[in-house]
Design an enzyme around this catalytic site. Structure first.
Site, PDB file in Angstrom:
ATOM      1  N   GLU A 148      48.911  42.576  31.695  1.00 63.12           N
ATOM      2  CA  GLU A 148      50.303  42.349  32.088  1.00 63.12           C
ATOM      3  C   GLU A 148      50.864  41.201  31.262  1.00 63.12           C
ATOM      4  O   GLU A 148      50.187  40.190  31.030  1.00 63.12           O
ATOM      5  CB  GLU A 148      50.405  41.996  33.574  1.00 63.12           C
ATOM      6  CG  GLU A 148      51.825  41.567  33.959  1.00 63.12           C
ATOM      7  CD  GLU A 148      52.141  41.693  35.442  1.00 63.12           C
ATOM      8  OE1 GLU A 148      51.200  41.717  36.254  1.00 63.12           O
ATOM      9  OE2 GLU A 148      53.340  41.788  35.767  1.00 63.12           O
ATOM     10  N   CYS A 207      54.117  43.620  38.525  1.00 64.38           N
ATOM     11  CA  CYS A 207      55.496  43.291  38.906  1.00 64.38           C
ATOM     12  C   CYS A 207      56.441  43.374  37.713  1.00 64.38           C
ATOM     13  O   CYS A 207      57.612  43.699  37.856  1.00 64.38           O
ATOM     14  CB  CYS A 207      55.552  41.897  39.508  1.00 64.38           C
ATOM     15  SG  CYS A 207      54.756  41.838  41.107  1.00 64.38           S
ATOM     16  N   ASN A 215      54.321  50.330  41.244  1.00 65.38           N
ATOM     17  CA  ASN A 215      53.361  49.228  41.290  1.00 65.38           C
ATOM     18  C   ASN A 215      53.451  48.551  42.643  1.00 65.38           C
ATOM     19  O   ASN A 215      54.446  47.907  42.932  1.00 65.38           O
ATOM     20  CB  ASN A 215      53.672  48.194  40.212  1.00 65.38           C
ATOM     21  CG  ASN A 215      52.840  46.932  40.395  1.00 65.38           C
ATOM     22  OD1 ASN A 215      51.614  46.980  40.275  1.00 65.38           O
ATOM     23  ND2 ASN A 215      53.483  45.833  40.730  1.00 65.38           N
ATOM     24  N   GLU A 216      52.451  48.725  43.441  1.00 64.52           N
ATOM     25  CA  GLU A 216      52.354  48.110  44.770  1.00 64.52           C
ATOM     26  C   GLU A 216      53.726  47.977  45.449  1.00 64.52           C
ATOM     27  O   GLU A 216      54.050  46.939  46.042  1.00 64.52           O
ATOM     28  CB  GLU A 216      51.602  46.768  44.715  1.00 64.52           C
ATOM     29  CG  GLU A 216      52.155  45.689  43.856  1.00 64.52           C
ATOM     30  CD  GLU A 216      51.385  44.359  43.994  1.00 64.52           C
ATOM     31  OE1 GLU A 216      52.035  43.344  44.273  1.00 64.52           O
ATOM     32  OE2 GLU A 216      50.151  44.341  43.833  1.00 64.52           O
TER      33      GLU A 216
END
Ligand code: AHR
Length: 674
Positions: A61, A265, A392-393
């Site tokens: 990331e 994120c 994503n989550e």
């Protein structure tokens, strides 16, 4: 009455008997914990359980300066003058730059946007030289906390210039120390009233960890400058627009089976306008759309989708790109959980097209629209995309579900061969986890992404988590996990857990520690797997655990091989073992973990296997539990390897706080299954 009394007595006796039987059974189990089944058997053992060939990989990331100022080898910070206060309050187009005049020249610098180099890259600098003096007038860039140059190394410089007034301008580019000692230079003259790229190679005469790049004009007149770039020629695999060789190599040395990118994120972004759009990150770098990073800095996206795919190929990792599910991060606007925004439904068609286009970009023929762009960038062959993450989550809201389903259906119809990875929230349990799994069941999503950052004790306590997962449901990708620390104890708790992932490699398809890399003094998140500075790499102990597992993966898991006889019932969760076979080499691989303070002994029984070579190799990672690796002492806790003699049955003393990997060659046909 008598009858009732007798009956009650019977029940009590039976209960006591049962209790004593249970406690006996527990004691026996505790005394001789058979971690991989019954080791006494000498009969030929079963074929083993097929486990995922893609089990251990990495998650990259752009967090903590992982891309710009990190893996991406560009040495100039804010090369396109696109930094602005939205990235960070005190940033502007001149961040990392300063006006430079040596001698008695003078002039001005300003930022303008009319007739830019690209509509995606609006800002550029206008340098107006009123009096050139002896040394010229221009700009100095200080890189990311300084520019590292090495004596004798070559550096590729480039800049886009547009002549705004005056005659052709002589330009000088210098690599120099903070105090002005020049290490190397190049010169050229501007020619064009249109944007034109100029390139030069500069050789550094001396080494310096904190050099500067100076670019000065040496005649009166006005020029516009943009995308001022400096790369070391030695990038990973010598690629242009390439990656920092030492960081890339440390990642490559993990031999990851896959790489999830470009983030968690970062992907779903801080609000809808900040969603990571892959199409903004391909093509010539000067035409890419830079943007604010959710982690409070700036993304040049010079390391974009093409470079990610290329890196995956270079390190032999399957690419696992993640796209937002047309939903922004629930923590958008720096909220804690209520900032999720959904793309309006009337924008979904275009969004879904972007998703489909990504698959075409990766896999389509050169004759397809997006395959042609890949070919033009230098890669006519497909990148063989097999997995695609969506979401994503995220918070599993009705808005999320609707959009996810639309994307999921479209991908399934057009590209049924792609394994889509869904998401089940940010935690190992709770509402989003439940709702995410419910959706996965309803849609039969092939793989779902679980995330958890927990204490080491959680990993020890929960190493049976997947033993009871329903094998008929979606498979699991643990896209992000870490035990909140970089000590040996943390790493060993993760190792215990990873043996359980191997044991459950039929349901756990992939797993990746997170985050992967972080720049010293710029970490937005701790712990990480690898820390780096401008000049050094400090892989953590956790890195070596990941490496020992990922370089020793197998594709079949065997029970009934190892037992521990330590006589300590309380130690159940700190001792673990797994045993796999790698069909490519035929090697048998034993992993033994002791995250506790007392030594143990393992009994290993290989009687069920054919002929084995007694000369095995052993790697052992051990030390004091609270220690780790640092920049000062990066090799404090690293694996020690040696030869090790094994037999068909052998005992192994498992040291406290250790991970041992024993790799045994067999004389069998590697393809034969046992
Ligand atoms: O790995 C760091 C962050 O943790 C990721 O961006 C996010 O997915 C998770 O919350």
């Amino acid at each position: 009455m008598k009858k009732t009394f007798m009956y009650s007595l019977g029940v009590v006796l039976y209960a006591l008997l049962a209790l004593s039987w249970i406690s006996d059974r527990d004691n026996i189990q505790k005394r001789s914990r058979i971690l991989a089944g019954d080791s006494s058997s000498s009969k030929k053992i079963s074929a083993g359980k097929l486990i995922s060939p893609d089990l251990f990989g990495i998650f990259f990331e752009d967090l903590s300066y992982a891309a710009d100022g990190g893996l991406y080898a560009e040495l100039i910070q804010n090369r396109s003058f696109e930094y602005n206060p939205a990235d960070r309050k005190d940033w502007n187009p001149f961040t990392a730059w300063e006006y430079t005049t040596q001698g008695n020249g003078y002039g001005t610098i300003s930022v303008q946007t009319a007739a830019p180099l690209s509509v995606n890259n609006l800002h550029y600098v206008v340098l107006n030289v009123e009096e050139e003096g002896i040394e010229g007038v221009g700009l100095t860039n200080s890189g990311f906390d300084g520019i590292v140059v090495r004596a004798g190394e070559q550096y590729n410089f480039s800049v886009f210039v547009r002549q705004l007034s005056g005659e052709s301008m002589p330009i000088q580019v210098k690599l120099q120390s903070k105090k002005g000692t020049v290490y190397g230079e190049a010169a050229f003259s501007t020619l064009s009233k249109d944007w034109k790229k100029y390139t030069a190679t500069i050789i550094a005469a001396q080494s310096d960890d904190s050099a500067r790049l100076v670019i000065v004009a040496k005649a009166k007149g006005k020029i516009a400058l943009d995308v001022v770039s400096l790369f070391p020629q030695k990038t990973f695999k010598n690629r242009t627009n390439g990656l920092r060789a030492d960081i890339a190599q440390a990642i490559a040395d993990l031999k990851p089976k896959f790489m999830r990118f470009p983030g968690g994120c970062l992907v779903h972004g801080d609000g809808l306008g900040n969603i990571y759009r892959w199409k903004n990150t391909i093509g010539p770098v000067e035409q890419r759309t830079e943007q604010r990073n959710i982690w409070n800095y700036h993304q040049s996206v010079g390391l974009g989708y093409y470079e990610y795919f290329q890196f995956c190929e270079d390190i032999g990792a399957k690419p696992v790109p993640v796209l937002a599910a047309a939903i922004s991060c629930q923590n958008s606007g720096r909220t804690r959980g209520t900032g999720q925004r959904a793309l309006p439904m009337n924008e979904m068609e275009a969004y879904i097209q972007d998703v489909l286009d990504l698959i075409e970009y990766a896999n389509g023929p050169v004759t397809s629209t997006w395959g042609a762009k890949r070919a033009k960038a230098g890669h006519p062959k497909p990148f063989n995309l097999q997995y695609l993450g969506v979401g994503n989550e995220d918070k599993i809201t009705p808005e999320f579900k609707d959009r996810f389903k639309l994307i999921y259906d479209a991908v399934r119809v057009k590209y049924p061969e792609i394994t889509l990875v869904g998401t089940v929230g940010p935690a190992p349990s709770g509402e989003d986890y439940e709702q995410g799994w419910k959706l996965a069941d309803q849609l039969a999503i092939p793989v779902v992404d679980e995330h958890y950052y927990e204490k080491p004790e959680w990993f020890l306590r929960n190493n049976q988590r997947y033993d009871t997962y329903d094998r008929s449901k979606s498979k699991v990708y643990i896209g992000e996990y870490a035990s909140r620390g970089n000590t040996l104890f943390n790493a060993l708790a993760e190792a215990v857990y990873m043996t359980a992932l191997e044991r459950n490699g039929d349901v756990v398809k992939m797993a990746s520690y997170a985050p992967l890399i972080a720049r010293q003094n710029h970490a937005s998140w701790n712990p990480n797997l690898i820390y780096f500075s401008n000049t050094a790499i400090a892989p953590t102990v956790n890195y070596y655990v990941q490496q020992l597992f990922s370089t020793n993966q197998g594709d079949r898991y065997y029970s009934n091989i190892v037992s521990f006889s330590d006589g300590e019932g309380v130690r159940d969760s700190t001792l673990a073992a797994s045993f796999v076979r790698d069909s490519k080499t035929g090697d048998l691989i034993l992993k033994l973990v002791n995250a506790g303070r007392t030594a143990s002994q393992a009994k290993v029984n290989l009687a069920g296997f054919g002929s084995i070579n007694p000369k095995a190799s052993r790697a052992i990672l051990t030390g004091t539990p609270e220690t780790g690796n640092t920049f000062v002492n990066p090799g404090h806790v690293i694996p020690q390897t040696s030869g090790f003699v094994v037999g068909k049955s052998f005992l192994y003393d498992v040291p406290p706080y250790s991970l041992t990997v024993i790799r045994i060659k067999t004389n069998d046909d590697p393809k034969a299954s046992h």
